[in-house]
Design an enzyme around this catalytic site. Structure first.
Site, short mmCIF file in Angstrom:
data_model
loop_
_atom_site.label_atom_id
_atom_site.label_comp_id
_atom_site.label_asym_id
_atom_site.label_seq_id
_atom_site.Cartn_x
_atom_site.Cartn_y
_atom_site.Cartn_z
N ASP A 1 0.85 -1.19 0.00
CA ASP A 1 0.00 0.00 0.00
C ASP A 1 0.88 1.24 0.00
O ASP A 1 1.98 1.24 0.57
CB ASP A 1 -0.91 0.00 1.23
CG ASP A 1 -1.99 -1.06 1.16
OD1 ASP A 1 -2.23 -1.58 0.05
OD2 ASP A 1 -2.58 -1.38 2.21
N ASP B 1 0.52 4.03 1.50
CA ASP B 1 0.56 4.82 2.73
C ASP B 1 1.31 4.13 3.86
O ASP B 1 1.25 4.56 5.01
CB ASP B 1 -0.86 5.16 3.21
CG ASP B 1 -1.73 3.91 3.40
OD1 ASP B 1 -1.22 2.79 3.17
OD2 ASP B 1 -2.91 4.07 3.77
N TRP C 1 -13.44 -1.54 0.11
CA TRP C 1 -12.43 -1.76 1.14
C TRP C 1 -12.70 -3.05 1.90
O TRP C 1 -13.81 -3.35 2.30
CB TRP C 1 -12.43 -0.59 2.12
CG TRP C 1 -11.41 -0.73 3.21
CD1 TRP C 1 -10.12 -0.34 3.18
CD2 TRP C 1 -11.63 -1.33 4.49
NE1 TRP C 1 -9.50 -0.64 4.37
CE2 TRP C 1 -10.41 -1.26 5.19
CE3 TRP C 1 -12.75 -1.92 5.11
CZ2 TRP C 1 -10.26 -1.75 6.48
CZ3 TRP C 1 -12.61 -2.41 6.39
CH2 TRP C 1 -11.37 -2.33 7.06
N GLU D 1 -10.05 -8.64 0.87
CA GLU D 1 -9.18 -9.31 -0.10
C GLU D 1 -7.93 -9.91 0.54
O GLU D 1 -7.45 -10.98 0.14
CB GLU D 1 -8.80 -8.36 -1.23
CG GLU D 1 -7.70 -7.36 -0.93
CD GLU D 1 -8.15 -6.23 -0.05
OE1 GLU D 1 -7.27 -5.52 0.46
OE2 GLU D 1 -9.36 -6.05 0.14
N ASP D 2 -7.37 -9.25 1.57
CA ASP D 2 -6.17 -9.78 2.21
C ASP D 2 -6.49 -11.06 2.98
O ASP D 2 -5.66 -11.98 3.04
CB ASP D 2 -5.54 -8.73 3.12
CG ASP D 2 -6.55 -8.07 4.03
OD1 ASP D 2 -7.75 -8.37 3.90
OD2 ASP D 2 -6.14 -7.24 4.86
N MET E 1 1.93 4.53 9.19
CA MET E 1 0.92 4.77 8.18
C MET E 1 0.67 6.27 8.06
O MET E 1 0.55 6.96 9.08
CB MET E 1 -0.38 4.05 8.52
CG MET E 1 -1.54 4.38 7.58
SD MET E 1 -3.06 3.48 7.97
CE MET E 1 -2.66 1.90 7.26
N HIS F 1 -4.92 9.53 6.88
CA HIS F 1 -5.76 10.11 5.83
C HIS F 1 -7.20 9.66 6.04
O HIS F 1 -7.47 8.68 6.76
CB HIS F 1 -5.28 9.67 4.44
CG HIS F 1 -5.29 8.17 4.27
ND1 HIS F 1 -6.38 7.48 3.81
CD2 HIS F 1 -4.33 7.24 4.53
CE1 HIS F 1 -6.10 6.19 3.76
NE2 HIS F 1 -4.86 6.01 4.19
N ARG G 1 -10.79 8.08 4.66
CA ARG G 1 -11.08 6.99 3.72
C ARG G 1 -11.35 7.56 2.33
O ARG G 1 -12.04 8.57 2.18
CB ARG G 1 -12.28 6.17 4.19
CG ARG G 1 -12.49 4.91 3.33
CD ARG G 1 -13.60 4.04 3.88
NE ARG G 1 -13.36 3.67 5.27
CZ ARG G 1 -12.54 2.67 5.63
NH1 ARG G 1 -11.90 1.99 4.71
NH2 ARG G 1 -12.38 2.39 6.90
#
Length: 414
Positions: free
Chosen positions: A258, A260, A320, A323-324, A350, A353, A355
């Protein structure tokens, strides 16, 4: 000289030549004429023998020279006949321009080709890069030594021009190869992306020096989802896997990160091993702890065979989350286990931020996670569909903008 004088002065000579030649005795016949003829005959015989020896010597010299010239002609024609088939089998080798070399230049057609120079000394073979992390005494401190625990902050302005100046060894497209050793792996770092330019600058600022210190041969690929439809992280990662291999088929390790998340320790090596690797095991947002045993999000790595063994990542997780966990299930169903670094090394910061718009939580994620065993064979790298809209090689990364479609209006069966 009269016969008498010859008999008196040279009695032994007369005794040797007279009777043998049939000449008269001491008192008889023309002795002088007979003796002279015998002397001339002996001289002529010696001359003939000398001439014969000279002719024989000349013949031997001629024979030697003949065979020497014959051998030279035979060697010449042998080389000529050996070159002919090689040129026929490899026509590119006989061409004056080597098209396989990007820096090759063709000789001018109006001038004779200069004779080829002797090949220079071959480049030294570089030693393999060490498997152990930098900073453990195995790498000279003068060559990008490890820092260990890093101070990560996201408050200072970070223009791309500054990042580029800080990484002069990084080539166009975000490619890098260590100058002093040969890495065992070629790593493609793949980032799913949309509207995160601010985060990307910080990520490049920190990650390029870290990856260089880790003695990696790598490339950075930002897979940018076109349009404003619902975000699909896992499908973008599948696209990145395929597109990276199109550019360089030697990639054998794939890091999925990712944009971030920044590692806080450069001893967290971005390499692939015998088992799939989970790098981001202790994020600051989770209190630097693993949130649960099956967590595989943030930053992970698989080699090519491991990725294909699980049929890549799922394509049906729009929005969101989920998937992981599906990827974790695929790894377990394929009989593999997750490897992780020490929790003191696997720390990540991280970038805070809100969403993202069009990346709301996926309400179907829990149902899909339960059906991984049924869907992993039909949904994955073998079924991904997309269209590449643009490939842009920037100084620090390669940007690939793709259209991955839109989510279905109804949940797929499975």
């Amino acid at each position: 000289m009269s016969q008498r004088e010859l008999e008196v002065t040279c009695p032994r000579a007369w005794e040797s030549i007279g009777p043998a030649a049939g000449c008269p005795g001491p008192l008889g016949g023309p002795v002088a004429a007979c003796g002279m003829s015998r002397l001339l005959g002996g001289t002529l015989e010696r001359v003939c023998k000398a001439v014969l020896l000279l002719c024989l010597l000349h013949f031997l010299v001629a024979v030697i020279l003949y065979f020497d010239v014959y051998a030279q002609h035979l060697a010449f024609f042998s080389r000529f006949s050996a070159r002919g088939p090689a040129r026929a089998l490899h026509p590119a080798a006989s061409s004056s321009t080597n098209c396989s070399r990007p820096n090759a230049t063709a000789p001018s057609s109006g001038l004779p080709e200069a004779p080829s120079a002797r090949p220079g000394p071959t480049a030294p073979v570089l030693p393999p890069c060490p498997d152990s992390p930098p900073g453990l005494g195995l790498i000279p401190a003068t060559v990008l030594p490890a820092v260990g625990r890093l101070l990560i902050e996201f408050t200072s302005p970070m223009p791309l021009e500054r990042v580029q100046r800080e990484n002069p060894g990084v080539l166009l497209g975000g490619r890098y190869t260590p100058p002093d050793c040969t890495p065992a792996q070629t790593v493609a770092v793949i980032i799913p992306f949309r509207h995160r330019e601010h985060h990307l600058r910080y990520w490049l600022h920190y990650l390029h020096p870290i990856l260089r210190r880790q003695r990696l041969r790598y490339g950075i690929y930002v897979i940018n989802q076109h349009g404003e439809d619902t975000f699909n992280r896992a499908k973008l990662l599948n696209v990145g896997f395929l597109e990276a291999l199109k550019e360089d088929a030697t990639y054998n390790c794939f890091i999925f990160s990712d944009v971030d998340l920044v590692p806080m320790d450069d001893r967290n090596l971005y390499r692939c091993g015998d088992q799939p690797r989970h790098f981001a095991i202790a994020m600051d947002k989770f209190g630097f702890r693993l949130p649960y045993a099956g967590y595989f999000g943030g930053v992970s790595g698989l080699n090519k065979s491991q990725f294909l063994r699980i049929n890549g990542f799922p394509n049906e997780y729009w929005g969101w989350g989920g998937e992981d966990d599906d990827i974790f299930n695929r790894i377990s169903l394929a009989g593999m286990k997750i490897s992780r670094p020490d929790i003191r090394i696997g720390r990540y910061r991280m970038i805070k931020h809100d969403r993202d718009k069009h990346n709301e939580p996926n309400p179907q994620r829990f149902t899909k996670i339960q059906n991984t065993k049924l869907t992993m064979k039909r949904d994955g790298i073998g079924s991904v569909r997309y269209q590449v809209l643009e490939v842009s090689r920037q100084p620090l990364f390669t940007n690939i903008t793709v259209d991955i479609g839109r989510p279905p209006s109804w949940p797929p069966r499975g």
